[in-house]
Design a protein around this motif. Structure first.
Motif, PDB file in Angstrom:
ATOM      1  N   THR A   9      15.622 -10.559 -98.414  1.00  0.00           N
ATOM      2  CA  THR A   9      15.233  -9.153 -98.629  1.00  0.00           C
ATOM      3  C   THR A   9      16.081  -8.109 -97.631  1.00  0.00           C
ATOM      4  OG1 THR A   9      13.951  -7.498 -99.161  1.00  0.00           O
ATOM      5  CG2 THR A   9      13.159  -8.965 -97.465  1.00  0.00           C
ATOM      6  N   TRP A  10      16.361  -8.835 -96.259  1.00  0.00           N
ATOM      7  CA  TRP A  10      17.029  -8.148 -95.158  1.00  0.00           C
ATOM      8  C   TRP A  10      18.510  -7.927 -95.616  1.00  0.00           C
ATOM      9  CZ3 TRP A  10      13.887 -11.845 -91.589  1.00  0.00           C
ATOM     10  CH2 TRP A  10      12.768 -11.484 -91.350  1.00  0.00           C
ATOM     11  N   CYS A  11      19.023  -9.393 -96.227  1.00  0.00           N
ATOM     12  CA  CYS A  11      20.453  -9.036 -96.551  1.00  0.00           C
ATOM     13  C   CYS A  11      20.545  -7.964 -97.496  1.00  0.00           C
ATOM     14  CB  CYS A  11      20.872 -10.489 -96.855  1.00  0.00           C
ATOM     15  SG  CYS A  11      21.167 -11.800 -95.683  1.00  0.00           S
ATOM     16  N   SER A  12      19.769  -7.996 -98.481  1.00  0.00           N
ATOM     17  CA  SER A  12      19.872  -7.145 -99.516  1.00  0.00           C
ATOM     18  C   SER A  12      19.767  -5.659 -98.969  1.00  0.00           C
ATOM     19  CB  SER A  12      18.585  -7.271-100.640  1.00  0.00           C
ATOM     20  OG  SER A  12      18.681  -8.557-101.253  1.00  0.00           O
ATOM     21  N   MET A  13      18.981  -5.318 -98.181  1.00  0.00           N
ATOM     22  CA  MET A  13      18.895  -4.015 -97.475  1.00  0.00           C
ATOM     23  C   MET A  13      20.168  -3.737 -96.765  1.00  0.00           C
ATOM     24  SD  MET A  13      15.067  -4.485 -96.245  1.00  0.00           S
ATOM     25  CE  MET A  13      15.043  -3.067 -95.138  1.00  0.00           C
ATOM     26  N   ARG A  14      20.963  -4.518 -96.378  1.00  0.00           N
ATOM     27  CA  ARG A  14      22.240  -4.498 -95.531  1.00  0.00           C
ATOM     28  C   ARG A  14      21.915  -3.880 -93.951  1.00  0.00           C
ATOM     29  NH1 ARG A  14      26.783  -1.849 -99.763  1.00  0.00           N
ATOM     30  NH2 ARG A  14      26.780  -3.583-101.122  1.00  0.00           N
ATOM     31  N   ALA A  15      20.528  -4.644 -93.851  1.00  0.00           N
ATOM     32  CA  ALA A  15      19.999  -4.003 -92.414  1.00  0.00           C
ATOM     33  C   ALA A  15      20.268  -4.702 -91.335  1.00  0.00           C
ATOM     34  CB  ALA A  15      18.389  -4.171 -92.598  1.00  0.00           C
ATOM     35  N   LEU A  16      20.830  -6.165 -91.422  1.00  0.00           N
ATOM     36  CA  LEU A  16      21.153  -7.106 -90.426  1.00  0.00           C
ATOM     37  C   LEU A  16      22.800  -6.838 -89.905  1.00  0.00           C
ATOM     38  CD1 LEU A  16      19.971 -10.481 -92.249  1.00  0.00           C
ATOM     39  CD2 LEU A  16      18.692  -8.985 -90.344  1.00  0.00           C
ATOM     40  N   ALA A  17      22.849  -7.035 -88.631  1.00  0.00           N
ATOM     41  CA  ALA A  17      23.944  -7.175 -87.826  1.00  0.00           C
ATOM     42  C   ALA A  17      24.840  -8.170 -88.285  1.00  0.00           C
ATOM     43  CB  ALA A  17      23.908  -7.312 -86.490  1.00  0.00           C
ATOM     44  N   GLY A  18      26.176  -7.883 -88.506  1.00  0.00           N
ATOM     45  CA  GLY A  18      27.033  -8.866 -89.350  1.00  0.00           C
ATOM     46  C   GLY A  18      28.144  -9.739 -88.595  1.00  0.00           C
ATOM     47  N   ASP A  19      27.994 -10.075 -87.348  1.00  0.00           N
ATOM     48  CA  ASP A  19      28.661 -10.883 -86.733  1.00  0.00           C
ATOM     49  C   ASP A  19      28.364 -12.429 -86.572  1.00  0.00           C
ATOM     50  OD1 ASP A  19      30.805 -11.986 -85.306  1.00  0.00           O
ATOM     51  OD2 ASP A  19      30.888 -10.629 -83.698  1.00  0.00           O
ATOM     52  N   ASN A  20      28.806 -13.175 -88.047  1.00  0.00           N
ATOM     53  CA  ASN A  20      28.434 -14.611 -87.962  1.00  0.00           C
ATOM     54  C   ASN A  20      29.065 -15.465 -86.809  1.00  0.00           C
ATOM     55  OD1 ASN A  20      26.361 -14.426 -90.058  1.00  0.00           O
ATOM     56  ND2 ASN A  20      28.114 -14.217 -91.424  1.00  0.00           N
ATOM     57  N   LEU A  52      27.789   2.376 -79.746  1.00  0.00           N
ATOM     58  CA  LEU A  52      28.531   3.189 -81.030  1.00  0.00           C
ATOM     59  C   LEU A  52      28.859   2.191 -82.143  1.00  0.00           C
ATOM     60  CD1 LEU A  52      29.688   6.019 -81.953  1.00  0.00           C
ATOM     61  CD2 LEU A  52      31.845   4.972 -80.928  1.00  0.00           C
ATOM     62  N   ASN A  53      29.223   0.943 -81.731  1.00  0.00           N
ATOM     63  CA  ASN A  53      29.534   0.249 -82.941  1.00  0.00           C
ATOM     64  C   ASN A  53      28.001  -0.582 -83.528  1.00  0.00           C
ATOM     65  OD1 ASN A  53      32.121   0.897 -83.123  1.00  0.00           O
ATOM     66  ND2 ASN A  53      32.311  -0.207 -81.024  1.00  0.00           N
ATOM     67  N   ARG A  54      27.008  -0.423 -83.151  1.00  0.00           N
ATOM     68  CA  ARG A  54      25.887  -1.294 -83.550  1.00  0.00           C
ATOM     69  C   ARG A  54      25.707  -1.183 -85.225  1.00  0.00           C
ATOM     70  NH1 ARG A  54      24.312   3.862 -81.833  1.00  0.00           N
ATOM     71  NH2 ARG A  54      23.004   4.882 -83.070  1.00  0.00           N
ATOM     72  N   ASP A  55      25.083  -2.053 -85.774  1.00  0.00           N
ATOM     73  CA  ASP A  55      25.130  -2.247 -87.264  1.00  0.00           C
ATOM     74  C   ASP A  55      24.052  -2.865 -87.800  1.00  0.00           C
ATOM     75  OD1 ASP A  55      26.059  -4.566 -86.535  1.00  0.00           O
ATOM     76  OD2 ASP A  55      27.863  -4.893 -87.873  1.00  0.00           O
ATOM     77  N   GLY A  56      23.002  -2.968 -87.054  1.00  0.00           N
ATOM     78  CA  GLY A  56      21.782  -3.664 -87.407  1.00  0.00           C
ATOM     79  C   GLY A  56      20.902  -4.515 -86.511  1.00  0.00           C
ATOM     80  N   PHE A  57      20.106  -5.018 -87.260  1.00  0.00           N
ATOM     81  CA  PHE A  57      19.098  -6.080 -86.339  1.00  0.00           C
ATOM     82  C   PHE A  57      19.433  -7.371 -86.610  1.00  0.00           C
ATOM     83  CE2 PHE A  57      16.400  -5.647 -89.896  1.00  0.00           C
ATOM     84  CZ  PHE A  57      15.792  -6.792 -90.212  1.00  0.00           C
TER      85      PHE A  57
END
Length: 412
Positions: A201-212, A224-229
């Protein structure tokens, strides 16, 4: 006249340590516990990192029969509470048990246990579902188990307010002692929600930071470049006591709790109100109850989740309440180190305040490289700082519009 409340013991289990001291030293060092997912198969998910507690066992610190029915969140909470009690030197006895409370929250409780027994039900039928399920997946399971383990018979409940749960647990413990309903409270919060269903569900919300590819660099609050938790898990426990009692028994005192308030945005189940009106009310009320001026706050450990809206709104609130003094306060988020521990986050982040007062050092906000014009305060970038910390505040916000603020003060 209300009574003074102090903290005399701490304990923790996080992705960077199985004790409070280990966790604190990792915070100071800026060592991140975020890494590749190992608790389930991450391949189907776009984000494949989280902050897991590794190689943890409660062992013989609690009754083996009692442990048999504990969910993962409860084992974390039990460990943190047992450590905090040992650290404080306080003992629950037959004589004092009625005045010892347990206020220990969890945002989601034992969802892992429910899912496990749903599988058992589907595969083996209803007769194989344990009769102990209903008493152990609930959000107040940790508070119940801690009371059974210690014999504490005073006020006992579990605040549930999403990611504000931990701070509300500490605040309600403070108020319980302050008004005389208990002399000692075992408090804190725990969470273990690193499960496929939540991650999906967090992935569906696109709420997570994306650097795998760079897990330890993925979460970057106020940048400035923050993109999620990034989600984490764990627990923090604290022993709060009435000041005169603690002093009389010669207890080690970390700091005093002087202010607390909670509020709601009454706006949206997910997003903060863009003006921060709920958080503003909580912070203002906590400051008023603490009897301090906003400019006296030296250090703030904010919610600092790394989402674009949250960090901007928190910064706005601090500037509106503190004015120019907001630029003098040190502000740092430890979530890039511990992950976002959901219901445990408020208590884990309060630990950063308590230890900052003890050591006169504040943990850094790691991964901060590019300033955001809308987030223009002192976020203690990347390196811990030695400084005078007399008054510290932690703030939390949670799904459902919950807000909380707790203020700590060095005991003179």
């Amino acid at each position: 006249m209300s009574r003074r409340v102090v903290i005399t013991g701490v304990g923790a289990v996080t992705a960077v340590g199985h004790t409070a001291e280990e966790t604190w030293q990792a915070m100071l060092a800026g060592h991140s516990g975020i890494g590749p997912i190992t608790l389930f198969d991450p391949e189907p998910y776009p984000i494949r990192i989280q902050a897991e507690v590794k190689n943890f066992e409660l062992g013989d610190r609690a009754d083996a029969k009692q442990q048999r029915y504990m969910n993962r969140s409860v084992t974390f909470g039990m460990s943190a509470a047992i450590e905090a009690l040992a650290d404080s030197g306080f003992q629950v006895t037959e004589e004092n048990a009625d005045m010892v409370g347990v206020i220990f929250g969890s945002g989601a409780g034992g969802t892992d246990m429910v899912l496990d027994h749903q599988r058992i039900l589907d595969e083996k039928g209803p007769r194989r579902v344990t009769p102990f399920l209903v008493a152990n997946f609930i959000a107040d399971a940790a508070s119940g188990h801690i009371a059974i383990h210690t014999g504490a018979r005073g006020p006992n409940f579990a605040p549930v307010s999403a990611c504000a749960t931990g701070a509300n647990s500490l605040g309600e413990a403070f108020e319980t002692i302050r008004r005389g309903d208990a002399d000692t409270v075992i408090t804190g919060s725990s969470e273990a929600v690193l499960l496929p269903i939540y991650h999906a569900t967090w992935c569906s919300m696109r709420a997570l930071a994306g650097d795998n590819e760079h897990p330890d660099k993925a979460l970057k609050p106020f940048d400035l470049n923050r993109d999620g938790f990034i989600a984490g898990e764990g627990a923090c426990g604290m022993i709060m006591e009435e000041y005169e009692q603690a002093k009389a028994r010669g207890a080690k005192i970390y700091c005093e709790v002087v202010g607390y308030a909670s509020s709601n945005d009454a706006y949206d189940m997910i997003a903060l109100h863009e003006t921060g009106r709920g958080l503003k009310r909580a912070v203002n009320t906590a400051i008023r109850k603490a009897g301090i001026a906003p400019s006296e706050i030296n250090y703030i450990n904010p919610h600092g989740s790394g989402t674009p809206l949250n960090d901007r709104v928190e910064t706005l609130v601090f500037k509106e309440i503190m004015g120019k003094a907001a630029y003098d306060a040190a502000i740092s988020s430890v979530k890039p180190i511990t992950g976002h521990c959901m219901g445990a986050s408020g208590s884990v982040e309060a630990l950063a305040c308590v230890m900052a007062i003890r050591d006169q050092r504040v943990a850094p906000t790691i991964n901060y490289t590019t300033p955001d014009p809308e987030c223009d305060l002192d976020y203690v970038p990347n390196v811990a700082r030695s400084m005078a910390v007399n008054i510290a505040m932690t703030t939390s916000v949670g799904l459902g519009g919950h807000n909380s603020a707790v203020i700590f003060k060095k005991v003179q």
